[in-house]
Design a protein around this motif. Structure first.
Motif, PDB file in Angstrom:
ATOM      1  N   GLU A  79      -0.758   1.411  -7.343  1.00  9.84           N
ATOM      2  CA  GLU A  79      -0.787   1.511  -5.885  1.00  9.84           C
ATOM      3  C   GLU A  79      -0.031   0.385  -5.185  1.00  9.84           C
ATOM      4  O   GLU A  79       0.051   0.369  -3.955  1.00  9.84           O
ATOM      5  N   THR A  80       0.513  -0.554  -5.945  1.00 11.36           N
ATOM      6  CA  THR A  80       1.226  -1.668  -5.327  1.00 11.36           C
ATOM      7  C   THR A  80       2.287  -2.189  -6.295  1.00 11.36           C
ATOM      8  O   THR A  80       2.354  -1.752  -7.440  1.00 11.36           O
ATOM      9  N   ARG A  81       3.109  -3.092  -5.840  1.00 10.18           N
ATOM     10  CA  ARG A  81       4.075  -3.720  -6.749  1.00 10.18           C
ATOM     11  C   ARG A  81       3.308  -4.724  -7.596  1.00 10.18           C
ATOM     12  O   ARG A  81       2.733  -5.690  -7.092  1.00 10.18           O
ATOM     13  N   GLU A 249      -9.811  -9.367   2.252  1.00 10.01           N
ATOM     14  CA  GLU A 249      -8.717  -8.747   2.997  1.00 10.01           C
ATOM     15  C   GLU A 249      -7.401  -8.728   2.234  1.00 10.01           C
ATOM     16  O   GLU A 249      -6.432  -8.090   2.674  1.00 10.01           O
ATOM     17  N   ASN A 250      -7.336  -9.386   1.092  1.00  9.89           N
ATOM     18  CA  ASN A 250      -6.105  -9.372   0.301  1.00  9.89           C
ATOM     19  C   ASN A 250      -5.950  -8.106  -0.535  1.00  9.89           C
ATOM     20  O   ASN A 250      -4.868  -7.859  -1.076  1.00  9.89           O
ATOM     21  N   LEU A 251      -7.019  -7.323  -0.679  1.00 10.17           N
ATOM     22  CA  LEU A 251      -6.951  -6.099  -1.475  1.00 10.17           C
ATOM     23  C   LEU A 251      -6.573  -4.911  -0.604  1.00 10.17           C
ATOM     24  O   LEU A 251      -7.065  -4.762   0.517  1.00 10.17           O
ATOM     25  N   LEU A 353      -9.111 -13.265  -8.405  1.00 10.77           N
ATOM     26  CA  LEU A 353      -8.498 -12.032  -8.899  1.00 10.77           C
ATOM     27  C   LEU A 353      -7.338 -11.552  -8.043  1.00 10.77           C
ATOM     28  O   LEU A 353      -6.409 -10.910  -8.553  1.00 10.77           O
ATOM     29  N   ASP A 354      -7.384 -11.806  -6.759  1.00 10.77           N
ATOM     30  CA  ASP A 354      -6.351 -11.275  -5.877  1.00 10.77           C
ATOM     31  C   ASP A 354      -4.988 -11.906  -6.110  1.00 10.77           C
ATOM     32  O   ASP A 354      -3.982 -11.421  -5.580  1.00 10.77           O
ATOM     33  N   THR A 355      -4.916 -12.963  -6.909  1.00 11.67           N
ATOM     34  CA  THR A 355      -3.604 -13.495  -7.277  1.00 11.67           C
ATOM     35  C   THR A 355      -2.807 -12.475  -8.088  1.00 11.67           C
ATOM     36  O   THR A 355      -1.575 -12.557  -8.158  1.00 11.67           O
ATOM     37  N   PHE A 356      -3.482 -11.508  -8.715  1.00 12.94           N
ATOM     38  CA  PHE A 356      -2.809 -10.409  -9.411  1.00 12.94           C
ATOM     39  C   PHE A 356      -3.071  -9.064  -8.741  1.00 12.94           C
ATOM     40  O   PHE A 356      -2.207  -8.195  -8.731  1.00 12.94           O
ATOM     41  N   LEU A 357      -4.279  -8.874  -8.191  1.00 14.65           N
ATOM     42  CA  LEU A 357      -4.638  -7.583  -7.606  1.00 14.65           C
ATOM     43  C   LEU A 357      -4.273  -7.466  -6.134  1.00 14.65           C
ATOM     44  O   LEU A 357      -4.328  -6.373  -5.577  1.00 14.65           O
ATOM     45  N   GLY A 358      -3.942  -8.563  -5.492  1.00 18.45           N
ATOM     46  CA  GLY A 358      -3.690  -8.554  -4.058  1.00 18.45           C
ATOM     47  C   GLY A 358      -2.471  -7.727  -3.677  1.00 18.45           C
ATOM     48  O   GLY A 358      -1.467  -7.695  -4.394  1.00 18.45           O
ATOM     49  N   ARG A 359      -2.546  -7.078  -2.523  1.00 12.97           N
ATOM     50  CA  ARG A 359      -1.445  -6.216  -2.085  1.00 12.97           C
ATOM     51  C   ARG A 359      -0.192  -7.018  -1.775  1.00 12.97           C
ATOM     52  O   ARG A 359       0.929  -6.478  -1.797  1.00 12.97           O
ATOM     53  N   GLY A 360      -0.331  -8.312  -1.480  1.00 15.66           N
ATOM     54  CA  GLY A 360       0.836  -9.149  -1.215  1.00 15.66           C
ATOM     55  C   GLY A 360       1.180 -10.101  -2.334  1.00 15.66           C
ATOM     56  O   GLY A 360       2.010 -10.998  -2.155  1.00 15.66           O
ATOM     57  N   ALA A 361       0.558  -9.903  -3.516  1.00 12.02           N
ATOM     58  CA  ALA A 361       0.763 -10.847  -4.622  1.00 12.02           C
ATOM     59  C   ALA A 361       2.215 -10.905  -5.076  1.00 12.02           C
ATOM     60  O   ALA A 361       2.695 -11.950  -5.498  1.00 12.02           O
ATOM     61  N   ALA A 362       2.930  -9.773  -4.995  1.00 11.33           N
ATOM     62  CA  ALA A 362       4.336  -9.773  -5.419  1.00 11.33           C
ATOM     63  C   ALA A 362       5.163 -10.733  -4.586  1.00 11.33           C
ATOM     64  O   ALA A 362       6.117 -11.342  -5.076  1.00 11.33           O
ATOM     65  N   LEU A 363       4.807 -10.886  -3.305  1.00 10.81           N
ATOM     66  CA  LEU A 363       5.539 -11.789  -2.424  1.00 10.81           C
ATOM     67  C   LEU A 363       5.016 -13.215  -2.495  1.00 10.81           C
ATOM     68  O   LEU A 363       5.791 -14.174  -2.455  1.00 10.81           O
ATOM     69  N   ASP A 364       3.711 -13.361  -2.599  1.00  7.50           N
ATOM     70  CA  ASP A 364       3.093 -14.682  -2.470  1.00  7.50           C
ATOM     71  C   ASP A 364       2.859 -15.404  -3.792  1.00  7.50           C
ATOM     72  O   ASP A 364       2.761 -16.633  -3.816  1.00  7.50           O
TER      73      ASP A 364
END
Length: 377
Positions: A79-81, A249-251, A353-364
């Motif tokens: 569902e995300t990059r 809010e990162n998911l 976990l959001d360092t890998f699962l977060g919707r903006g992890a590819a950018l951040d």
């Protein structure tokens, strides 16, 4: 600590019908590129190893290690990059290990009990050996999360995986540090619950309202802003420890709805080893007298001089589980092992976990990983 005058009876493991193969991965890659490789650890335990073929035999390999109760799915979110997407686009060949704590493995809740010694001694070296044989000794990097990283630190300081081109450790490495209330809850809850249950579930739909687990979900829901019971027990309580596994809010909504699939039940029988590690503020061996584990150092931090790869320590600034363990690790190693190539990077606004699962992890997040790998490929 609670003392008992008579040995406590261990709860019977639940009987669950299983199949020999891991649960299928969810991804959006061409299925022809995804090879599921049968792999057994030297002690006979069935593991999961997945190779993402690229058609380019010159690419460096990157082994991805998930955390406890998670699986390789955390690196392949459709569902995300995701991290695998980023690695493929940057010229790497990803390999994903589902070690014996993976929720993809059919025996995860019913199989033989183990400690992190087994992961460090058997699972990770077996995967590294297989990858090196299959890739003709091309450079091999490792990106490891949480307990996968903790176990890797024990493998590295034992000299079992020498010659890695570089290691990215997310969340925790050689110096685990929990909040005081998390450590206390882990100790007390482990003693109080170990005669009644062997796992703390995350999917309320599977256990139902009238079950022995209902009080745990009720406790986790106190003060929670999200109505989802799975989110409550993970984000608001981290399996009842009072910690938090991610910044809510990162998911994305899709990832949030998959939490019960991405993270499995937490085994209580692993807590004694985890408590010993946390109290020592170092990764320590559990098996002190069993000669099968003699290759592992009694204390990994004391053996940190054997680390022969550059290490990037990553952590979210809002890590509600391991707090500033990675900053502590960097400071301790800079003092005790100044010759080591170790750097620390903190990701603002991210948790664990959001360092890998977060919707903006590819950018951040992923850019820090790719930059580190690129400097050493």
């Amino acid at each position: 600590m609670i003392f008992r005058t008579t040995p406590a009876r261990r709860p019977a493991l639940r009987r669950v019908r299983t199949t020999p193969a891991p649960r299928p991965l969810r991804h959006r890659l061409d299925p022809a590129r995804v090879e599921e490789i049968p792999l057994r650890a030297p002690d006979g335990v069935r593991l999961g190893l997945t190779r993402i073929h690229t058609g380019d035999t010159g690419r460096p390999a990157v082994l991805l290690l998930h955390g406890h109760t998670a699986s390789s799915d955390m690196f392949l979110l459709p569902e995300t990059r995701n991290l695998v997407d980023s690695l493929l686009d940057d010229g790497y060949e990803p390999w994903l290990l589902d070690w014996r704590g993976s929720c993809r493995l059919p025996y995860n809740e019913t199989g033989q009990r183990y400690t992190y010694d087994d992961v460090a001694l058997y699972d990770i070296p077996a995967a590294v050996s297989h990858i090196r044989a299959a890739t003709d000794d091309r450079p091999l990097f490792v990106v490891a999360h949480c307990i996968g990283s903790l176990a890797l630190s024990l493998s590295m300081t034992a000299g079992l995986v020498p010659g890695l081109a570089g290691v990215v450790s997310q969340g925790v490495f050689l110096t685990p540090k929990l909040a005081g209330r998390t450590s206390l809850r882990m100790s007390v809850a482990g003693e109080l619950l170990k005669t009644r249950i062997d796992h703390i579930p995350v999917d309320f739909r599977k256990v139902g309202l009238w079950s022995r687990y209902t009080p745990l979900f009720a406790l986790a829901s106190r003060g929670a802003s999200c109505p989802d019971p799975t989110c409550q027990i993970l984000h608001n309580s981290a399996w009842g420890t009072g910690a938090s596994l991610f910044v809510h809010e990162n998911l994305s909504a899709a990832t949030h709805d998959r939490l019960a699939e991405l993270l499995g039940p937490a085994p209580l029988w692993i807590l004694p080893h985890l408590r010993r590690i946390e109290l020592a503020r170092s990764v320590v061996r559990w098996h002190e007298t069993d000669r099968r584990y003699a290759a592992l150092p009694p204390n990994a931090l004391d053996a940190a001089g054997r680390v022969d790869a550059a290490v990037l320590l990553l952590s979210g600034s809002e890590n509600g589980l391991w707090l500033d363990s990675q900053r502590l690790c960097h400071d301790v190693l800079a003092h005790r092992q100044p010759r080591l190539d170790v750097r620390y990077t903190e990701i603002p606004g991210y948790g664990h976990l959001d360092t890998f699962l977060g919707r903006g992890a590819a950018l951040d997040v992923f850019g820090h990983i790719l930059e580190f790998l690129g400097e050493r490929r």
